[in-house]
Scaffold this motif. Structure first.
Motif, PDB file in Angstrom:
ATOM      1  N   MET A  64      -9.889 -32.701   2.724  1.00 25.61           N
ATOM      2  CA  MET A  64     -10.516 -33.088   3.993  1.00 25.61           C
ATOM      3  C   MET A  64     -11.532 -34.214   3.835  1.00 25.61           C
ATOM      4  O   MET A  64     -12.325 -34.465   4.730  1.00 25.61           O
ATOM      5  CB  MET A  64     -11.184 -31.869   4.645  1.00 25.61           C
ATOM      6  N   GLY A  72      -5.864 -34.642   6.090  1.00 24.98           N
ATOM      7  CA  GLY A  72      -7.169 -33.998   6.210  1.00 24.98           C
ATOM      8  C   GLY A  72      -7.438 -33.525   7.631  1.00 24.98           C
ATOM      9  O   GLY A  72      -7.970 -32.444   7.847  1.00 24.98           O
ATOM     10  N   TRP A  73      -7.041 -34.363   8.580  1.00 30.52           N
ATOM     11  CA  TRP A  73      -7.212 -33.974   9.981  1.00 30.52           C
ATOM     12  C   TRP A  73      -6.336 -32.775  10.312  1.00 30.52           C
ATOM     13  O   TRP A  73      -6.751 -31.865  11.020  1.00 30.52           O
ATOM     14  CB  TRP A  73      -6.869 -35.112  10.917  1.00 30.52           C
ATOM     15  N   ALA A  76      -7.937 -29.713   8.829  1.00 32.03           N
ATOM     16  CA  ALA A  76      -9.097 -29.337   9.641  1.00 32.03           C
ATOM     17  C   ALA A  76      -8.651 -28.743  10.972  1.00 32.03           C
ATOM     18  O   ALA A  76      -9.232 -27.761  11.453  1.00 32.03           O
ATOM     19  CB  ALA A  76      -9.992 -30.550   9.871  1.00 32.03           C
ATOM     20  N   VAL A 102     -16.911 -33.662   2.961  1.00 33.34           N
ATOM     21  CA  VAL A 102     -15.861 -33.662   3.975  1.00 33.34           C
ATOM     22  C   VAL A 102     -16.149 -34.793   4.960  1.00 33.34           C
ATOM     23  O   VAL A 102     -17.285 -35.032   5.345  1.00 33.34           O
ATOM     24  CB  VAL A 102     -15.798 -32.293   4.697  1.00 33.34           C
ATOM     25  N   SER A 106     -12.745 -35.442   9.901  1.00 35.77           N
ATOM     26  CA  SER A 106     -12.207 -34.087   9.717  1.00 35.77           C
ATOM     27  C   SER A 106     -13.103 -33.055  10.390  1.00 35.77           C
ATOM     28  O   SER A 106     -12.613 -32.095  10.991  1.00 35.77           O
ATOM     29  CB  SER A 106     -12.061 -33.762   8.233  1.00 35.77           C
ATOM     30  N   GLY A 149      -9.857 -37.400  16.149  1.00 34.80           N
ATOM     31  CA  GLY A 149     -10.023 -37.822  14.759  1.00 34.80           C
ATOM     32  C   GLY A 149      -9.629 -39.274  14.562  1.00 34.80           C
ATOM     33  O   GLY A 149     -10.322 -40.040  13.878  1.00 34.80           O
TER      34      GLY A 149
END
Length: 156
Positions: A64, A72-73, A76, A102, A106, A149
């Motif tokens: 993340m 990473g998104w 999350a 992080v 994220s 994001g």
């Protein structure tokens, strides 16, 4: 935080000037609410601390961090969608996650899905609104979180 505290105490002073009884009643009610939330708050903070202790920072950054991008998104978003964490726990948790490396994008996706998407509570929501409406709302909220994001990545 200091400015919020100062404003709060100034407004509390004004409240005392206008109505002492109601101000004291409000303070008692607030303290009662705080004391009822305190055990849950402490338990959640303990659990989060244990999980963050067990999960290495490198792993958080890998999945993340800034270089994780869309993956990473997605991570999350999935975590936020299934987590049942109240906001007053989630925001300090996000502060800890940011300090751990992080990415802000994220965190934005996590908080958005945490508040807007509820796969765990989907059956309860469907009971009131119907399955079709609940699924569409949750899916649109999930997509909106990923979009948030993306928009944040343009600014950060």
């Amino acid at each position: 935080m200091l400015s919020i505290s100062i404003i709060t105490f100034v407004l509390l002073g004004f409240s005392f000037i206008f109505d002492v009884q109601r101000t004291l009643k409000g303070i008692r009610k607030g303290l009662t609410m705080f004391m009822s939330l305190l055990p849950v708050l402490l338990l959640m903070l303990a659990l989060v601390s244990i999980v963050l202790f067990l999960v290495p920072n490198e792993l958080l950054i890998q999945y993340m961090g800034r270089d994780a991008g869309m993956e990473g998104w997605a991570m999350a978003a999935l975590l936020g969608s299934v987590a049942l964490i109240p906001g007053f726990i989630a925001y300090p948790l996000c502060g800890v996650l940011i300090k751990s490396g992080v990415a802000y994008t994220s965190i934005a996706v996590f908080i958005t899905t945490l508040t807007m998407v509820g796969f765990v509570t989907l059956p309860l929501e469907a009971k009131f609104f119907g399955w079709k409406t609940s699924i569409i709302r949750n899916l649109l909220s999930f997509v909106a979180a990923i979009f948030i994001g993306f928009i944040m990545s343009l600014f950060l």
